[in-house]
Design an enzyme around this catalytic site. Structure first.
Site, PDB file in Angstrom:
ATOM      1  N   ASP A 133      61.676  18.488   6.140  1.00  0.00           N
ATOM      2  CA  ASP A 133      62.918  18.209   5.422  1.00  0.00           C
ATOM      3  C   ASP A 133      63.119  19.362   4.439  1.00  0.00           C
ATOM      4  O   ASP A 133      62.281  19.574   3.561  1.00  0.00           O
ATOM      5  CB  ASP A 133      62.757  16.871   4.688  1.00  0.00           C
ATOM      6  CG  ASP A 133      63.976  16.521   3.860  1.00  0.00           C
ATOM      7  OD1 ASP A 133      64.862  17.389   3.688  1.00  0.00           O
ATOM      8  OD2 ASP A 133      64.026  15.388   3.363  1.00  0.00           O
ATOM      9  N   GLY A 175      69.149  26.798  16.855  1.00  0.00           N
ATOM     10  CA  GLY A 175      68.609  28.125  16.633  1.00  0.00           C
ATOM     11  C   GLY A 175      69.456  29.325  17.016  1.00  0.00           C
ATOM     12  O   GLY A 175      68.954  30.452  16.985  1.00  0.00           O
ATOM     13  N   ARG A 222      65.006  18.711  18.546  1.00  0.00           N
ATOM     14  CA  ARG A 222      65.847  19.912  18.432  1.00  0.00           C
ATOM     15  C   ARG A 222      64.986  21.152  18.184  1.00  0.00           C
ATOM     16  O   ARG A 222      65.276  22.235  18.678  1.00  0.00           O
ATOM     17  CB  ARG A 222      66.886  19.735  17.312  1.00  0.00           C
ATOM     18  CG  ARG A 222      68.018  18.771  17.711  1.00  0.00           C
ATOM     19  CD  ARG A 222      68.870  18.400  16.521  1.00  0.00           C
ATOM     20  NE  ARG A 222      69.735  19.480  16.062  1.00  0.00           N
ATOM     21  CZ  ARG A 222      70.988  19.659  16.437  1.00  0.00           C
ATOM     22  NH1 ARG A 222      71.538  18.837  17.322  1.00  0.00           N
ATOM     23  NH2 ARG A 222      71.718  20.648  15.957  1.00  0.00           N
ATOM     24  N   ALA A 275      67.911  24.670  10.903  1.00  0.00           N
ATOM     25  CA  ALA A 275      67.979  25.782  11.853  1.00  0.00           C
ATOM     26  C   ALA A 275      68.252  25.424  13.309  1.00  0.00           C
ATOM     27  O   ALA A 275      68.779  26.252  14.054  1.00  0.00           O
ATOM     28  CB  ALA A 275      66.673  26.569  11.776  1.00  0.00           C
ATOM     29  N   ALA A 276      67.859  24.220  13.741  1.00  0.00           N
ATOM     30  CA  ALA A 276      67.914  23.927  15.178  1.00  0.00           C
ATOM     31  C   ALA A 276      69.354  23.660  15.630  1.00  0.00           C
ATOM     32  O   ALA A 276      70.136  23.106  14.853  1.00  0.00           O
ATOM     33  CB  ALA A 276      67.046  22.704  15.476  1.00  0.00           C
ATOM     34  N   CYS A 296      80.682  23.319  10.742  1.00  0.00           N
ATOM     35  CA  CYS A 296      81.729  23.303  11.771  1.00  0.00           C
ATOM     36  C   CYS A 296      82.642  22.115  11.479  1.00  0.00           C
ATOM     37  O   CYS A 296      83.046  21.391  12.368  1.00  0.00           O
ATOM     38  CB  CYS A 296      81.158  23.274  13.187  1.00  0.00           C
ATOM     39  SG  CYS A 296      80.050  21.908  13.498  1.00  0.00           S
TER      40      CYS A 296
HETATM   41  C1  LIG Z   1      74.598  22.078  12.285  1.00  0.00           C
HETATM   42  S1  LIG Z   1      72.993  21.868  12.829  1.00  0.00           S
HETATM   43  C2  LIG Z   1      72.323  23.470  12.647  1.00  0.00           C
HETATM   44  C3  LIG Z   1      72.726  24.421  13.724  1.00  0.00           C
HETATM   45  C4  LIG Z   1      71.917  25.702  13.688  1.00  0.00           C
HETATM   46  N1  LIG Z   1      72.036  26.367  12.395  1.00  0.00           N
HETATM   47  C5  LIG Z   1      72.305  26.664  14.787  1.00  0.00           C
HETATM   48  O1  LIG Z   1      73.087  27.593  14.543  1.00  0.00           O
HETATM   49  O2  LIG Z   1      71.859  26.507  15.921  1.00  0.00           O
HETATM   50  C6  LIG Z   1      72.263  21.013  11.529  1.00  0.00           C
HETATM   51  C7  LIG Z   1      70.779  20.802  11.663  1.00  0.00           C
HETATM   52  O3  LIG Z   1      70.292  20.321  10.417  1.00  0.00           O
HETATM   53  C8  LIG Z   1      69.193  19.500  10.664  1.00  0.00           C
HETATM   54  N2  LIG Z   1      68.909  18.740   9.407  1.00  0.00           N
HETATM   55  C9  LIG Z   1      69.578  17.683   8.896  1.00  0.00           C
HETATM   56  N3  LIG Z   1      69.037  17.312   7.736  1.00  0.00           N
HETATM   57  C10 LIG Z   1      68.011  18.145   7.476  1.00  0.00           C
HETATM   58  C11 LIG Z   1      67.069  18.261   6.414  1.00  0.00           C
HETATM   59  N4  LIG Z   1      67.073  17.425   5.387  1.00  0.00           N
HETATM   60  N5  LIG Z   1      66.153  19.252   6.489  1.00  0.00           N
HETATM   61  C12 LIG Z   1      66.125  20.102   7.547  1.00  0.00           C
HETATM   62  N6  LIG Z   1      66.997  20.026   8.583  1.00  0.00           N
HETATM   63  C13 LIG Z   1      67.923  19.069   8.550  1.00  0.00           C
HETATM   64  C14 LIG Z   1      69.612  18.685  11.844  1.00  0.00           C
HETATM   65  O4  LIG Z   1      68.497  18.149  12.519  1.00  0.00           O
HETATM   66  C15 LIG Z   1      70.375  19.734  12.666  1.00  0.00           C
HETATM   67  O5  LIG Z   1      69.527  20.292  13.634  1.00  0.00           O
END
Ligand SMILES: C[S@@+](CC[C@H](N)C(=O)[O-])C[C@H]1O[C@@H](n2cnc3c(N)ncnc32)[C@H](O)[C@@H]1O
Length: 474
Positions: free
Chosen positions: A285, A238, A263, A235-236, A359
Site C-alpha cells: 500500500d 505498468g 495486477r 504502478a500496475a 483517466c
Molecule cells: C490507474 S491504475 C495504474 C495504472 C498504471 N500507472 C499504468 O500506467 O499501467 C491504479 C493502480 O493503483 C493501484 N492502487 C490502488 N490503491 C493503491 C494503494 N493504496 N497503494 C498502491 N497501489 C494502489 C491499483 O491496484 C491499480 O493497479
C-alpha cells in the site's frame, strides 16, 4: 442561407467518417472557405453537447423537415456561436421559436454536469465519444528498438509511412494502412483506430507498447534523467513504468508499488517482455511506504497515477448513456484516497518533481485534488507550466489551474485524461547542486533553505512559475 446548408453537408460527411474536414471544406464550392471551416470545426467540437440539447428540447420532433446536421449547425450558431451570420435568413424565425427551450436545455446540462461555462461542457462531459474516434497509438520501446527501425519494419509489411504529423487533422485523416509519427511524442506511432496490433510480432516481442497518447504524457513530463531514482506509487499494470524505464535507459532505479497482487503479476511479465531491468516491484500500500526510509532518500521523481473513476475512458459501443458517470459516494471515496496519496507523495524529502494523473474527467479527482495538495504545502510546490501548445487545459477552478492538462477524444484525439506536474519551489541557482540533491542536510543548509522557503511562500496560494516549458515539454 448557403453557409449553413453547406456546413451541414460537410458535417454529415465528417461525422459519417467519409473524409477529413479540411478535404471536404476545400472540395465544396462555398466561397468563404475560412468561415465554413471554422463553423464546421466548432460545431463538431460541441457535437455531443448539441445532440443532448437538441434531443432535450425536442427540436427534431417539432420540426420534422429539419435535418439533424443542419439543426446542429443552427443550434451551435444560436447558443454557442456569435449569433446568426448574415441575419440567418429563413432559419432564424424557425430557431427563435425554440430558443427558450434550447437555452433551458443548455442551462440544465450545465447544472447537471456542474459547470458554469459552455466550454467546460467539453471537459466534464458524460462519457466521451466512442473508442473508434481515437487513433491507435503505439509507443516504440526504446529499450529494445528505435522509432526508425520500427517504421522500416512496418514499411516492409506494406504499411505506408506518412512522416511526422504536423497537426491533429493529419491524425484524424489517417486511413487504411497509413501511419504517422506523432507531432509531440518522438517515439509514438499513430495508426487508424481500427488497426489491431495485438498479434504483431513487434508487440509480442516487447518492441512496441500499445499505449494511448494521453497515457504517455505522465512519464514524458516527469522526464527523469538516466541515473535518477523514481517512485511509481500505483504502478500496475505498468505501461507508465516501462516508459519511465525507457527514459532512464535502464540506468537508475524505479521503486514501483501496487497493492493488487494479480495486477503486479501481469506487470512483472510486461516489464520482463519490455526489457526493463531498473525496476523494483513491491506489493505494498503506497500510503504505508515510509518517506523517511533510507532506501528512498534519493527519490527526486514520483509518478502518481492512482485508481480513479475511469470516467475519461472512451465509451464502449452500445454502452448505456451515463454508464461512465460515477456516483457521488464513489467519487468522494476515490477523491479521498487520491488526496491522501498525493499529500503522502509530496512528503518524500528529496522529491523535486511529481506527476499526478488520472483517466478521469471529474473535477473532484483532478483539479480539486491538486488544489488541496498545493494548499497543504503552501509555497513548497508549484504547478509547472508544461506544454503551452496543448489545446485542452485544466478547469479554471483555482489560480494557475490552466497549467494542468486535460485530454479527450474530441479535443486531443486521445482517451479522456488529466495530468498535473508539481515541482518543488526551493531549488534556486544559488543552491549548490550537492546540497540540493542530498536529503541529509546540514543544520546550516537546512536553516538557509527554511529561510528561502519562507521568502518564496505566499500563504494560501500555489506558486506558479513563469512561462518556460518544463523539461520534456513541447
Ligand atoms: C490507474 S491504475 C495504474 C495504472 C498504471 N500507472 C499504468 O500506467 O499501467 C491504479 C493502480 O493503483 C493501484 N492502487 C490502488 N490503491 C493503491 C494503494 N493504496 N497503494 C498502491 N497501489 C494502489 C491499483 O491496484 C491499480 O493497479
Amino acid at each position: 442561407m448557403a453557409l449553413y446548408a453547406t456546413a451541414a453537408t460537410v458535417l454529415a460527411a465528417v461525422e459519417g467518417r467519409r473524409g477529413s474536414i479540411k478535404g471536404l471544406v476545400y472540395a465544396s464550392s462555398f466561397q468563404n472557405v475560412k468561415q465554413l471551416y471554422a463553423l464546421v470545426c466548432e460545431t463538431q467540437r460541441y457535437s455531443a453537447v448539441l445532440d443532448a440539447v437538441i434531443a432535450g428540447a425536442g427540436l427534431l420532433r417539432a420540426e420534422k423537415k429539419l435535418r439533424p446536421h443542419l439543426a446542429k449547425v443552427l443550434v451551435y450558431e444560436l447558443l454557442l456561436g456569435k449569433g446568426f451570420r448574415g441575419g440567418g435568413g429563413r432559419w432564424r424565425p424557425l430557431l427563435e421559436r425554440h430558443q427558450a427551450r434550447l437555452k433551458a436545455e443548455l442551462a440544465r446540462l450545465k447544472v447537471q454536469r456542474r459547470v458554469s461555462r459552455n466550454e467546460d461542457l467539453l471537459q466534464v462531459g458524460s462519457r466521451p465519444g466512442t473508442a473508434s474516434q481515437v487513433p491507435r497509438f503505439v509507443r516504440v520501446n526504446t529499450l529494445k528498438t528505435s522509432p526508425e527501425d520500427a517504421v522500416d519494419y512496418f514499411k516492409r509489411q506494406g504499411f505506408s509511412y506518412q512522416g511526422r504529423a504536423s497537426s491533429l487533422e493529419d491524425l484524424r485523416a489517417l486511413k487504411g494502412k497509413c501511419f504517422l509519427l506523432d507531432p509531440l511524442l518522438p517515439e509514438l506511432l499513430v495508426f487508424p483506430a481500427q488497426t489491431d496490433l495485438h498479434d504483431h510480432p513487434l508487440y509480442r516481442a516487447g518492441h512496441l507498447i500499445l499505449q494511448d497518447k494521453a497515457s504517455c504524457l505522465p512519464a514524458m513530463l516527469l522526464a527523469p534523467p538516466p541515473g535518477s531514482h523514481v517512485l511509481d506509487a500505483c504502478a500496475a499494470p505498468g505501461n507508465k513504468t516501462s516508459h519511465l524505464a525507457a527514459l532512464l535507459r535502464n540506468q537508475g532505479k524505479i521503486f514501483a508499488f501496487d497493492r493488487d497482487a494479480a495486477r503486479l503479476a501481469s506487470m512483472a511479465t510486461l516489464l520482463a517482455r519490455a526489457g526493463v531491468s531498473c525496476c523494483e516491484l513491491a506489493e505494498e500500500d503506497f500510503l504505508a511506504v515510509s518517506p523517511s526510509d533510507r532506501r528512498y532518500r534519493h527519490v527526486q521523481y514520483i509518478l502518481l497515477d492512482p485508481s480513479c473513476s475511469g470516467s475519461g475512458m472512451p465509451a464502449r459501443p452500445l454502452e448505456e448513456p451515463g454508464a461512465g458517470t460515477p456516483s457521488k459516494a464513489r467519487l468522494q471515496a476515490l477523491a479521498g484516497f487520491q488526496q491522501r496519496a498525493l499529500r503522502h507523495a509530496l512528503s518524500f524529502p528529496s522529491l523535486q518533481r511529481l506527476v499526478y494523473s488520472t483517466c478521469s474527467l471529474c473535477q473532484e479527482e483532478n483539479e480539486d485534488v491538486v488544489w488541496d495538495a498545493l494548499q497543504q504545502n503552501p509555497g513548497a510546490f508549484r504547478l509547472a507550466p508544461v506544454l503551452p501548445s496543448w489545446p485542452h487545459r485544466g478547469l479554471s477552478t483555482f489560480p494557475g489551474a490552466e497549467h494542468c492538462l486535460r485530454a479527450s477524444p474530441e479535443t486531443t484525439l486521445t482517451g479522456g485524461f488529466f495530468v498535473a506536474v508539481l515541482e518543488r519551489v526551493e531549488v534556486s541557482s544559488s543552491v549548490p547542486e550537492a546540497e540540493a540533491a542530498a536529503p541529509e542536510l546540514t543544520a546550516g543548509a537546512a536553516r538557509r533553505r527554511k529561510k528561502r522557503r519562507r521568502r518564496a511562500s505566499a500563504p494560501g496560494t500555489p506558486q506558479v512559475r513563469g512561462a518556460e516549458p518544463a523539461p520534456g515539454g513541447s
